[in-house]
Enzyme design. Sequence first.
Site, PDB file in Angstrom:
ATOM      1  N   ARG A 199     -17.342 -21.975  37.680  1.00 32.63           N
ATOM      2  CA  ARG A 199     -16.446 -21.428  38.691  1.00 32.63           C
ATOM      3  C   ARG A 199     -16.437 -22.249  39.975  1.00 32.63           C
ATOM      4  O   ARG A 199     -16.519 -21.733  41.088  1.00 32.63           O
ATOM      5  CB  ARG A 199     -16.776 -19.982  39.005  1.00 32.63           C
ATOM      6  CG  ARG A 199     -15.521 -19.306  39.581  1.00 32.63           C
ATOM      7  CD  ARG A 199     -15.580 -17.817  39.552  1.00 32.63           C
ATOM      8  NE  ARG A 199     -14.312 -17.307  40.028  1.00 32.63           N
ATOM      9  CZ  ARG A 199     -13.733 -16.216  39.576  1.00 32.63           C
ATOM     10  NH1 ARG A 199     -14.291 -15.503  38.652  1.00 32.63           N
ATOM     11  NH2 ARG A 199     -12.585 -15.810  40.057  1.00 32.63           N
ATOM     12  N   CYS A 200     -16.377 -23.563  39.794  1.00 33.24           N
ATOM     13  CA  CYS A 200     -16.227 -24.426  40.967  1.00 33.24           C
ATOM     14  C   CYS A 200     -15.670 -25.742  40.492  1.00 33.24           C
ATOM     15  O   CYS A 200     -15.650 -26.032  39.316  1.00 33.24           O
ATOM     16  CB  CYS A 200     -17.557 -24.648  41.675  1.00 33.24           C
ATOM     17  SG  CYS A 200     -18.782 -25.540  40.718  1.00 33.24           S
ATOM     18  N   GLN A 215     -10.558 -24.985  27.307  1.00 30.07           N
ATOM     19  CA  GLN A 215      -9.944 -25.017  28.634  1.00 30.07           C
ATOM     20  C   GLN A 215      -9.024 -26.224  28.792  1.00 30.07           C
ATOM     21  O   GLN A 215      -8.300 -26.316  29.776  1.00 30.07           O
ATOM     22  CB  GLN A 215     -11.032 -25.020  29.720  1.00 30.07           C
ATOM     23  CG  GLN A 215     -11.752 -23.679  29.844  1.00 30.07           C
ATOM     24  CD  GLN A 215     -12.794 -23.613  30.954  1.00 30.07           C
ATOM     25  OE1 GLN A 215     -13.930 -23.291  30.690  1.00 30.07           O
ATOM     26  NE2 GLN A 215     -12.408 -23.919  32.182  1.00 30.07           N
ATOM     27  N   GLU A 265     -11.931 -20.703  42.642  1.00 27.52           N
ATOM     28  CA  GLU A 265     -13.351 -21.022  42.690  1.00 27.52           C
ATOM     29  C   GLU A 265     -13.941 -20.949  44.088  1.00 27.52           C
ATOM     30  O   GLU A 265     -15.164 -20.869  44.240  1.00 27.52           O
ATOM     31  CB  GLU A 265     -13.550 -22.397  42.073  1.00 27.52           C
ATOM     32  CG  GLU A 265     -13.045 -22.382  40.642  1.00 27.52           C
ATOM     33  CD  GLU A 265     -12.903 -23.737  40.004  1.00 27.52           C
ATOM     34  OE1 GLU A 265     -12.994 -23.814  38.792  1.00 27.52           O
ATOM     35  OE2 GLU A 265     -12.693 -24.719  40.729  1.00 27.52           O
TER      36      GLU A 265
END
Lengths: 284, 808
Positions: B386-387, B239, B762
């Site tokens: 996802r945050c 990522q 997110e």
Amino acid sequence: MIPAAFEYYRPKDMAGVIALLQEHGDDARVVAGGHSLIPMMKLRMAEVPHLIDLQGIDGLGGITIKDGAVRIGAMTTQHEIITSQALADAAPIMKEAALQIADPQVRYMGTVGGNVANGDPGNDMPGLMQCLDAQFHLTGPDGDRAVAARDFYEAAYMTERADDEVLTAVTFATPVGGHAYEKQKRKIGDYATAAAAVQISKAGGKVATASIAMTNLSDTPIWSQAAGAALLGTDCGEAANKAAVAAMLDDIDPTEDNRGPVAFKRHAAGIVLGRAIARAWSRA
Amino acid sequence: MKDDITREERVAGLKGMGCSRKRVEDARFTQGKGNYVDDIKLPGMLHGDFVRSPYAHARIKSINIDAAMALPGVVAVLTAKDLEPLGLHWMPTLAGDKQMVLADGKVLFQGQEVAFVVASDRYVAADAVELVEVDYEELEVLVDPFKSLQSDVVLREDLVAEDGSIPNGAHGPRKHPNHIFTWEVGEEEATNQVIDNAEVVATEEMYYHRTHPCPLETCGSVASMDKVNGKLTLWGTFQAPHVVRTVASILSGIEEHNIRVVSPDIGGGFGNKVGVYPGYVCSIVASIVTGVPVKWVEDRMENLMSTAFARDYWMKGKISATKEGKITGLHCHVTADHGAFDACADPTKFPAGFMNICTGSYDIPVAYLGVDGVYTNKAPGGVSYRCSFRVTEAVYFIERMIEVLAIELNMDPAKLRSINFIKKEQFPYTAALGWEYDSGDYQTAWDKALAAVDYTGLRAEQAQRVEDFKAGKTRKVMGIGLSFFTEIVGAGPVKNCDILGMGMFDSCEIRIHPTGSAVARLGTISQGQGHATTFAQILATEIGLPADSITIEEGDTDTAPYGLGTYGSRSTPVAGAATAMAGRKIRAKAQMIAAYLLEVHDDDVEFDVDRFVVKGAPERFKTMKDIAYAAYHQAIPGLEPGLEAVSYYDPPNMTYPFGAYVCVMDIDVDTGVPEIRRFYALDDCGTRINPMVIEGQIHGGLTEALAVALGQEIAYDDMGNVKTGTLMDFFLPTAWEVPNYETDFTVTPSPHHPIGAKGVGESPHVGGVPCFSNAVQDAFRPFGNRHTNMPHDHWRIWQTANSLGMHG
């Protein structure tokens, strides 16, 4: 997820299958849809040096309904169970149950024979076959024999089938009355937290016959004779329903897993059976 | 010169910001034509596989590789001893700790990497793994962080001095050999004083269980060391490819210009692909040792067991208020289970991420947060699933505390939120724990959400349902889940955000081609977010060339400008800003060229959609296409040829997207099965670049929220065995389990972002988890429930009903 090396065979006839099974003993396994065995091989939980694919053999598939009897070839897929109108008419519980097995992709491959022969207590068809009092047809070196579904399962993955036998078909009398297959599961594709197969017939407003089998609540499917008996001759009302559930609870022996503790599973088993009886009765 | 199309048609033709442009990535993804790490096949490539520990805590007495080495096709079996001379048997983590690459004398979690087998194909490698003999001596296992802090069992002997003293960690003093750090924000004394003297106080303890991002594609890498030219090429599921290049250079000693890191298509990240894993290091070492490319790709079980988990926070809260419901103070303490190594992926100065956003969307005058990190015998990680960094935990905490306070006050929780919202006129708002919220209009969003679902009607229906349940007319209870969240995304300003000392700016480089198309390269990397679609839209609007004529490239460090990657919803806030800023540099030069071509002064032309026009004479113009050609092929006095720009953007602040969610749920108290009747999600992510992509992001984030709230967990038994190591037990929802989502929005642009966008990927997860959880808990509130921990799977819901006496 990488299986150990294995030899792959695709014989053209049953004699070829039996010969291979005799030659390799418990080092050989037959594979139908492969949706139980192949994942086990990939996890190296099943070591199968000799894998015999049944896809090349004629006559192992197909659904026949004749003279009040249903015959389902071992290689019949769950998808074919769901889409057979004749079977839906003759034994609607088959479709109702098959729709609750895994997901469409698995059902295109997964077979009735594989589902019942593997002996996985999580599989739905074994309990269903016990509910319908089916016969399992086995072919081995000494010819053919039939074993009642209710006598077939010994323990998890342990069955009456000998290592050199192949399950070729299941047969059962066309069921009468109302049916229900009730399954609680955590998600699509999951095994049952608790499932109940119920077939009930009615005469004069009373229960004439009743057959009840439970799935994934012991190390084998549980056909609860006592639970069925508790309904006989009753109006299948609340008291009878409760009596059947109580009888069933004496027969099951669930273990704790990620689906929950024993107390919850017993409660869920009672709920799914209660609902299945009510639904089957409403259709009887 | 006259145009034969209207201005509206010119705007539409650009497919710029605000349009639901179809995703350009989907053609390849929907046809199986993506190119993922495991699709990379190089001549002579070898395959690696790990021998992993079956034990959660054990000493390694010996490792015998003879049988494995004797297997035909096996090229090497690496152990810590082989990596030690290179200094690579341990590696630094993103959190300032270090982590074993291969087990150095002991193992600390089940699934830990013990040896790396390199073989001619994937099958031989797997066979050889079984032939490596490891002699373990089992040690006492610690899976409970509270017990770990009391235990005499030392997990990390490397972090205790010879005299038995405990040296400081990366984040200051440690209280116990198994303690990692204490992190404190806010004023504890003042907070306690307010709470001790408050009219109403609610306290609650909650466990936010351990889970895992579980991207569809697992982690992997292919390393190729070219010994002739000294160049290392590394393809991987990264990522943050540039961070990997820098870290790889520092660790290996290979100069950075000789390392090329490529993130090809990535099949989902959700935080799982931020960390640096032993597999990456081993594939590099193996390629250096063997001189041929080496591939490592983990399987699903390895992914769930060993690569980064998320959450695992034990949170203790105290919240105080006046009798009227005005919140006066908030106290939060977290015991954070970080597993065997502190490999949390957080900005360096934030060992608990942005957990200090835990005052939420509310005007809370005084607050305190204390976090203690603890080692246990579990896998390392602690990524933001996802945050943004630990924001899901923070929002869950405050949204549960609000609900508990509402119970204490006997007040409607929607009303309690309204009373305490930060008001529109208070922005920019500095929260008690330090963050400066950029913009917001919470009450408007809240009112819109409550009206959309007919909140009053729902409460009336719920009251009737309670009556019906008590009267024996139904066995289903009804819950109304509320959440109002504020995210903090777009890390971040270099002054307070860095990872391993690398400032968290991002970048964009644009090259306009003479015939009016363009390529733009960014320091980020899409993992499914659709960057190739949306960043082209930003540029289309900024530079007046059609989005369809703009290629977006990311992920190749040889071509892309340096950036910190994609996670924490930072791509749009940071790289999106860089893109706009680079576009504006293009436009500034284009303006000079246009003025020259139109023979007017620079200030006499103005930008209009896809061209520069002479002010007051719109029939006199030069399109961006004309300008691009002239930039290259016409001598323009005083200007260099070409039309290129680069921008490195260091954001002045984070962005603060927010939203209002409502979930209506019916729960069968006998089976514990929840049915989601309705889910309404209003998101405010500032300026909206592509509404369709936003909606997709919201659906995805809500689905992962549903997963976490209703069943997804990494569970361990007392021996440290992972109980949820396959997708049979680890809950990954399918279309079958997912309800219909109703999406809605308001738009409150970020005042400091060049295009006002805030990031959205997110938000739905952050807001969704407490919303689903609150729906379950709200259903049982009328029957005496105050708080139960997630995940709310069937048996735990059943247990809640059972403990409340609802089974008769």
